[in-house]
Design an enzyme around this catalytic site. Structure first.
Site, short mmCIF file in Angstrom:
data_model
loop_
_atom_site.label_atom_id
_atom_site.label_comp_id
_atom_site.label_asym_id
_atom_site.label_seq_id
_atom_site.Cartn_x
_atom_site.Cartn_y
_atom_site.Cartn_z
N LYS A 20 -9.25 33.39 -10.49
CA LYS A 20 -8.25 33.58 -11.43
C LYS A 20 -7.85 35.22 -11.17
O LYS A 20 -6.62 35.17 -10.99
CB LYS A 20 -8.68 33.42 -12.90
N ASN A 21 -8.59 36.04 -11.02
CA ASN A 21 -8.32 37.30 -11.09
C ASN A 21 -7.74 37.75 -9.69
O ASN A 21 -7.35 39.03 -9.32
CB ASN A 21 -9.41 38.37 -11.32
N ARG A 89 -1.09 39.05 -20.73
CA ARG A 89 -0.86 40.52 -20.40
C ARG A 89 -0.87 41.07 -19.01
O ARG A 89 -0.29 42.14 -18.43
CB ARG A 89 -2.04 41.32 -21.28
N CYS A 113 -4.39 43.80 -26.30
CA CYS A 113 -4.99 42.41 -26.48
C CYS A 113 -6.50 42.38 -26.93
O CYS A 113 -7.02 43.43 -27.38
CB CYS A 113 -4.96 42.11 -24.95
N ARG A 118 -5.69 48.25 -23.83
CA ARG A 118 -5.05 47.77 -22.62
C ARG A 118 -3.95 48.83 -22.31
O ARG A 118 -2.77 48.28 -22.06
CB ARG A 118 -4.94 46.22 -22.35
N PRO A 119 -4.15 49.88 -22.06
CA PRO A 119 -2.92 50.78 -21.80
C PRO A 119 -2.56 50.43 -20.24
O PRO A 119 -3.19 50.00 -19.55
CB PRO A 119 -3.52 52.28 -21.99
N ILE A 120 -1.34 50.93 -20.03
CA ILE A 120 -0.86 50.96 -18.78
C ILE A 120 -0.49 52.42 -17.92
O ILE A 120 0.34 52.23 -17.25
CB ILE A 120 0.44 49.92 -18.62
N ASP A 121 -1.07 53.34 -18.49
CA ASP A 121 -0.62 54.78 -18.20
C ASP A 121 -0.75 54.95 -16.73
O ASP A 121 0.02 55.46 -16.09
CB ASP A 121 -1.38 55.90 -19.05
N LEU A 122 -1.97 54.36 -16.38
CA LEU A 122 -2.26 54.53 -14.75
C LEU A 122 -1.17 53.80 -13.98
O LEU A 122 -0.88 54.10 -12.89
CB LEU A 122 -3.79 54.12 -14.46
N ASP A 303 -16.87 41.75 -16.93
CA ASP A 303 -16.63 40.27 -17.13
C ASP A 303 -17.69 39.39 -17.27
O ASP A 303 -17.87 38.30 -17.79
CB ASP A 303 -15.78 39.78 -16.07
N ILE A 325 -16.43 49.94 -19.64
CA ILE A 325 -15.14 49.76 -19.12
C ILE A 325 -14.20 49.35 -20.27
O ILE A 325 -13.06 49.67 -20.13
CB ILE A 325 -15.08 48.25 -18.20
N ARG A 395 -7.71 29.56 -20.30
CA ARG A 395 -6.96 30.50 -19.35
C ARG A 395 -7.80 31.04 -17.83
O ARG A 395 -7.17 31.35 -17.09
CB ARG A 395 -6.79 31.93 -20.23
C1 EPZ Z 1 -8.86 43.19 -14.49
O1 EPZ Z 1 -8.10 43.54 -15.46
C2 EPZ Z 1 -9.37 41.88 -14.66
N1 EPZ Z 1 -8.13 41.17 -15.19
C3 EPZ Z 1 -10.39 41.95 -15.92
O2 EPZ Z 1 -10.64 40.43 -16.05
C4 EPZ Z 1 -11.33 42.79 -15.59
O3 EPZ Z 1 -12.22 42.64 -16.98
C5 EPZ Z 1 -10.87 44.15 -15.51
O4 EPZ Z 1 -10.01 44.16 -14.10
C6 EPZ Z 1 -11.99 44.96 -14.72
O5 EPZ Z 1 -12.67 44.46 -13.55
C7 EPZ Z 1 -7.45 40.59 -13.93
O6 EPZ Z 1 -7.58 40.72 -12.91
C8 EPZ Z 1 -6.17 39.65 -14.38
P1 EPZ Z 1 -8.50 47.77 -15.19
P2 EPZ Z 1 -7.34 45.05 -15.64
O7 EPZ Z 1 -7.27 48.08 -15.34
O8 EPZ Z 1 -6.53 45.17 -14.33
C9 EPZ Z 1 -8.29 51.09 -18.70
C10 EPZ Z 1 -11.08 38.58 -17.34
O9 EPZ Z 1 -11.63 38.31 -18.33
N2 EPZ Z 1 -6.91 51.37 -18.30
O10 EPZ Z 1 -9.44 47.94 -14.20
O11 EPZ Z 1 -6.65 45.10 -16.79
C11 EPZ Z 1 -8.46 49.78 -19.43
O12 EPZ Z 1 -8.01 49.98 -20.86
C12 EPZ Z 1 -10.23 39.88 -17.46
O13 EPZ Z 1 -11.02 37.74 -16.37
C13 EPZ Z 1 -6.29 52.50 -18.65
O14 EPZ Z 1 -6.80 53.27 -19.51
O15 EPZ Z 1 -8.67 46.12 -15.70
C14 EPZ Z 1 -9.74 49.35 -19.32
O16 EPZ Z 1 -10.59 50.03 -20.31
C15 EPZ Z 1 -10.57 40.84 -18.49
N3 EPZ Z 1 -5.09 52.68 -18.00
C16 EPZ Z 1 -10.18 49.94 -17.88
O17 EPZ Z 1 -9.14 50.91 -17.53
C17 EPZ Z 1 -4.20 51.86 -17.13
O18 EPZ Z 1 -3.31 52.22 -16.93
C18 EPZ Z 1 -10.18 48.81 -16.98
O19 EPZ Z 1 -9.15 48.15 -16.99
C19 EPZ Z 1 -5.00 50.75 -16.92
C20 EPZ Z 1 -6.37 50.51 -17.14
#
Ligand code: EPZ
Length: 417
Positions: A20-21, A89, A113, A118-122, A303, A325, A395
């Site tokens: 999926k990812n 999301r 979520c 789930r911030p998107i600042d990065l 995960d 995480i 999902r």
């Molecule tokens: C991906 O989510 C996966 N989803 C997640 O799988 C997985 O748990 C995660 O990577 C970590 O491996 C998809 O690929 C669709 P991150 P993502 O950005 O990209 C923080 C599942 O169950 N962060 O690496 O959202 C964030 O809050 C899902 O299949 C910021 O602070 O993960 C989190 O604490 C769940 N600012 C950490 O980083 C940002 O701009 C990891 O997030 C982005 C993220």
């Protein structure tokens, strides 16, 4: 609702679905490429269906033939409406590709979520480094790239998977070279870069912490086989582990499983990996999984934490989890507790005292992997478990109930509310 009668002892073999990812960013990349993309081994999941609806809304033509998904890429709109964004999301991963393909993008903020804010600042700070102007007012993200997207040096404060994917998709057709420091190293990143390079991209260092991307003028779609889903694989492994089972998984990428092997071997399971298959034999009763701390790849993946907690719940002795995480990723502990598990959660830390056996109960899935973990625990429990909220499970798992049934579990799906 899933109705699961335990205990079960899993036997047999099944094929593991496509990831999926990896599918989701690949669909965003297909938007970026001109012409036709064919994704093989594409799993049938509700998240993928939403991503397809988004692509079609943006102007692409998509059709599915079994596990092949064909995307004829065209773009007539650069806005993702609220209802489609709310459905998933991770739609934020379309931002980079839309900004790159049509110089502007508008989507509503993906919002928090079940796993935390789930911030998107990065995502946003990185795209701004590439010359994308982003207005965040009114709960919408309105992006424009007046001078087009310029390559730049970007250092990620955290190796975010989504932010790395957005950056790659914005940079692959940018003017000049982009260097991403502290990039995510997950296998799904490698799958995305392999596809983009086959479409004409020049992305170097996939799987390492530093990516170098030489922008090219345009990309043309191609065929690509989605990598196997390592989290679906580890979910079935945990199901075998808690049920004293002996199963074989086909279509796994064994390299991706390595960071998750420790808890299985520590708790007494015998895992044999050969080629694209994996066999796991579980002991009558599991030992503890000892100490699990989730980290970015190649560390232990977040995960996999919920499913392994279900193993710890019935293992002998004490197991300690540290979830580094996500802020809110122990929601499955409540359901496990209703089944008799002894779990104490303190912030990032969860301490699990293994019990002799669990008891079937009425439980609710609060998120995708937590729901799957409750399914796993129900296989070890005495009696009937009624699991609601299985829409979360759909999902990310292509027919988890069917897969477990194939391995001998007694799982029924009922419309009962
Ligand atoms: C991906 O989510 C996966 N989803 C997640 O799988 C997985 O748990 C995660 O990577 C970590 O491996 C998809 O690929 C669709 P991150 P993502 O950005 O990209 C923080 C599942 O169950 N962060 O690496 O959202 C964030 O809050 C899902 O299949 C910021 O602070 O993960 C989190 O604490 C769940 N600012 C950490 O980083 C940002 O701009 C990891 O997030 C982005 C993220």
């Amino acid at each position: 609702m899933f109705i699961i009668d335990g205990p079960a002892e899993l036997r047999g073999e099944i094929s593991v679905q496509g990831a999926k990812n990896s599918t989701l960013p690949l669909l965003s990349a297909a938007l970026l490429c001109k012409g036709q993309t064919v994704l093989h081994n594409c799993p049938e999941l509700s998240d993928v269906n939403i991503a397809v609806k988004i692509l079609e809304h943006l102007g692409c033509r998509c059709r599915r033939e079994g596990h092949d998904l064909i995307v004829d890429s065209a773009i007539t709109s650069c806005e993702i409406p609220e209802d489609l964004m709310r459905g998933m999301r991770s739609s934020i991963v379309f931002l980079g590709a839309m900004a790159a393909r049509c110089g502007r993008a508008r989507l509503c903020s993906p919002g928090g979520c079940e796993l935390g804010p789930r911030p998107i600042d990065l995502h946003l700070s990185s795209l701004r480094r590439l010359g994308v102007e982003i207005d965040e007012s009114g709960g919408w993200l309105t992006c424009t790239a007046p001078q087009g997207i310029q390559g730049a040096y970007v250092s990620l404060a955290f190796p975010s998977v989504g932010a790395t994917e957005n950056l790659i998709l914005a940079a692959v057709c940018a003017k000049g070279t982009t260097i991403i420091a502290n990039a995510a190293r997950e296998p799904e990143i490698c799958d995305l870069c392999e596809y983009l390079n086959r479409c004409g991209g020049r992305v170097y260092g996939a799987g390492e912490s530093c990516l170098i991307i030489d922008g090219v003028k345009e990309l043309f779609g191609c065929e690509h086989r989605v990598m196997p889903d390592r989290i679906a694989a580890v979910t079935y492994m945990a199901a075998a582990a808690v049920s004293g089972g002996n199963i074989t998984l086909r279509d796994v990428d064994n390299t991706h499983i390595l960071p998750m092997l420790a808890p299985f071997e520590e708790s007494g399971c015998e895992v044999r990996q050969m080629g694209g298959c994996l066999n796991i034999m579980a002991p009558r009763r599991l030992g503890p999984v000892k100490h699990i701390r989730t980290m970015p790849y190649p560390g232990f993946p977040t995960d996999a934490q919920p499913a392994v907690m279900s193993m710890a719940a019935v293992g002998q002795g004490t197991s300690v989890f540290v979830e580094n995480i996500f802020e809110n990723r122990y929601r499955h502990a409540q359901g496990l507790g209703r089944m008799g598990a002894q779990i104490k959660v303190e912030g990032k830390v969860a301490v699990v005292e293994g019990v002799e056996s669990l008891t079937g109960a009425a439980v609710e899935a609060a998120d995708l992997r937590g729901g799957a973990a409750l399914c796993v625990a129900a296989l070890a429990a005495e009696g009937r478990t009624r699991l609601t909220g299985e829409a979360h499970i759909r999902r990310g798992y292509e027919d988890l109930a069917g897969g477990l049934r194939e391995l001998g579990a007694r799982v029924r799906e009922s419309e009962e509310s």
